[in-house]
Design an enzyme around this catalytic site. Structure first.
Site, PDB file in Angstrom:
ATOM      1  N   TRP A 108       0.833  -1.207   0.000  1.00 54.57           N
ATOM      2  CA  TRP A 108       0.000   0.000   0.000  1.00 54.57           C
ATOM      3  C   TRP A 108       0.864   1.251   0.000  1.00 54.57           C
ATOM      4  CZ3 TRP A 108      -4.332  -1.246  -1.837  1.00 54.57           C
ATOM      5  CH2 TRP A 108      -4.983  -2.411  -1.456  1.00 54.57           C
ATOM      6  N   ASP A 180      -1.943   6.142   6.642  1.00 51.34           N
ATOM      7  CA  ASP A 180      -2.968   5.239   6.118  1.00 51.34           C
ATOM      8  C   ASP A 180      -3.208   4.192   7.204  1.00 51.34           C
ATOM      9  OD1 ASP A 180      -4.522   3.315   4.914  1.00 51.34           O
ATOM     10  OD2 ASP A 180      -3.186   2.966   3.199  1.00 51.34           O
ATOM     11  N   LYS A 204     -12.586  -2.427   7.049  1.00 50.59           N
ATOM     12  CA  LYS A 204     -11.834  -3.354   7.905  1.00 50.59           C
ATOM     13  C   LYS A 204     -12.230  -3.243   9.372  1.00 50.59           C
ATOM     14  CE  LYS A 204      -8.597  -3.736   4.322  1.00 50.59           C
ATOM     15  NZ  LYS A 204      -7.489  -3.159   3.595  1.00 50.59           N
TER      16      LYS A 204
HETATM   17  C1  LIG Z   1      -7.208  -2.513   2.537  1.00 50.40           C
HETATM   18  C2  LIG Z   1      -6.247  -1.385   2.495  1.00 50.40           C
HETATM   19  C3  LIG Z   1      -6.363  -0.385   1.518  1.00 50.40           C
HETATM   20  C4  LIG Z   1      -7.449  -0.537   0.470  1.00 50.40           C
HETATM   21  O1  LIG Z   1      -7.900   0.591  -0.075  1.00 50.40           O
HETATM   22  P1  LIG Z   1      -9.347   0.697  -0.746  1.00 50.40           P
HETATM   23  O2  LIG Z   1      -9.108   1.722  -1.789  1.00 50.40           O
HETATM   24  O3  LIG Z   1     -10.274   1.125   0.334  1.00 50.40           O
HETATM   25  O4  LIG Z   1      -9.697  -0.631  -1.334  1.00 50.40           O
HETATM   26  C5  LIG Z   1      -5.458   0.660   1.552  1.00 50.40           C
HETATM   27  N1  LIG Z   1      -4.516   0.744   2.506  1.00 50.40           N
HETATM   28  C6  LIG Z   1      -4.390  -0.210   3.461  1.00 50.40           C
HETATM   29  C7  LIG Z   1      -3.343  -0.105   4.523  1.00 50.40           C
HETATM   30  C8  LIG Z   1      -5.257  -1.297   3.476  1.00 50.40           C
HETATM   31  O5  LIG Z   1      -5.159  -2.252   4.421  1.00 50.40           O
END
Ligand SMILES: *Cc1c(COP(=O)(O)O)cnc(C)c1O
Length: 369
Positions: A108, A180, A204
């Site tokens: 991410w 994030d 989540k």
């Molecule tokens: C699941 C997750 C995402 C996912 O982003 P979406 O755009 O909401 O699907 C982003 N960052 C982290 C740390 C995650 O765990």
């Protein structure tokens, strides 16, 4: 795929398990929300029935996090990944050279950095790529020195795919820390005053998919680059209390009940306590076992996503299949990482982890005889 007459134990990384009492409330109210004559799915985002829901959700979040008054709570469509764009668009101009720093400790973080590069000079500040992101980098004084002049430092507080988590956050001084927190928001007690901005999509730990919560310190509003789409401007969204366009009414509605449930359970402190119990149970077993293996650096182990593997792919497949059959669901690791991933978010009960550990013991015993 096995079918179940009852709800099974759901270890899904997201969208993830919701508290059963919340689902029951939603079910009960679905056709006629508090005698308003229509479903929550059918009413206006500007209606008298919805506005208090939005308000209470924000209040509950403030209480649960003891959020200082100078932070704003905003809702955005587009998921956490939309914030990979919104953050640089809104904050880069704080640096004269549109420079921003990124701690890249997993997938991410990589994606956030890539998006930041579209709008300015987003730079990788530190990374944890050695050994497949199995550790959080050690931050030294000179690393903090290098942040000077950055518009912000972005980091992923919990690495959902790789099972690592920041235990303490770098002290970035004047440089706002942008987090994030999609996979660990409200899973442990955190002092929000150390952050400039925190974002998390709901699916989540906060509710169903379809919205992203942004918690932003008010001095960071109003710095967006001129090309920023209106619906990504923090200031514009703040000025209309997130009602610039049709908000996902249902997601906010479910989030309110999720937060209420957290509050009833004893708040974030109680969530953290239970999350630590669940994680300890699983990690203790992994440490004891020579069969199930985890390569995550122990001090950096995530409380909420526990990653491990089995000696061979055949055994892994067999294990995952047997888990599914007994109602231990969605344990397959991310396709880029492989192995097993058990996601232990707030709504997953301790019993689920007890059952999983029993299954692991049982499987190990059979495999070794
Ligand atoms: C699941 C997750 C995402 C996912 O982003 P979406 O755009 O909401 O699907 C982003 N960052 C982290 C740390 C995650 O765990």
């Amino acid at each position: 795929m096995p079918r179940f007459a009852e709800r099974a134990y759901n270890f899904s990384p997201g969208p993830a398990v919701l508290p059963l009492p919340v689902l029951e409330k939603v079910q009960k109210e679905l056709l006629n929300y508090r005698e308003c004559g229509a479903s929550i799915l059918e009413i206006s985002h500007r209606s008298k029935d919805f506005l208090p829901i939005l308000d209470e959700t924000q209040q509950l979040f403030r209480q649960l996090t003891q959020l200082p008054d100078n932070y704003r709570l905003l809702f955005f469509s587009g998921g956490a990944q939309m914030q990979f764009s919104a953050v640089p668009l809104n904050l880069l101009s704080r640096s004269a050279s549109n420079r921003a720093s990124y701690a890249v400790t997993g997938k991410w973080g990589e994606l956030a950095l890539e998006e930041g590069k579209r709008y300015g000079s987003a730079e990788e500040w530190m990374h944890g790529r050695e050994d497949r992101y199995n550790r959080i980098p050690n931050v030294q004084a000179e690393d903090l020195e290098r942040l000077k002049g950055s518009a912000y430092l972005h980091l992923t507080s919990n690495n959902t795919l790789y099972g690592t988590q920041w235990n303490h956050f770098p002290q970035t001084g004047e440089v706002p820390l942008v987090i994030d927190a999609t996979s660990d928001i409200l899973s442990r007690e955190v002092d929000f005053s150390q952050f400039g901005l925190v974002y998390a999509s709901l699916q989540k730990n906060l509710g169903p998919a379809g919205l992203t919560l942004v918690v932003v310190r008010d001095d960071l509003l109003g710095h967006h680059l001129p090309q920023t789409p209106k619906l990504l401007q923090y200031q514009a969204i703040d000025s209309q209390n997130s009602l610039n366009n049709t908000i996902n009414v249902f997601a906010v509605y479910v989030m309110r009940y999720v937060l209420e449930w957290y509050e009833e359970q004893g708040g974030v402190a109680a969530m953290e306590k239970q999350n630590r119990q669940k994680a300890k149970l699983l990690y203790d077993y992994l440490d004891e076992s020579d069969f199930f293996l985890t390569s995550v650096n122990p001090p950096d182990r995530s409380l909420v996503n526990v990653i491990f593997n089995l000696p061979t792919t055949e055994l892994l497949q067999q294990f995952l299949q047997e888990c599914e059959e007994v109602g231990l669901l969605a344990l397959k690791g991310h396709r880029e990482v492989g192995g097993v991933r058990a996601s232990l978010y707030n709504a997953l009960p301790l019993t689920a982890v007890e059952r999983l550990v029993e299954k692991m013991r049982d499987f190990e015993r059979k495999a070794l005889t």
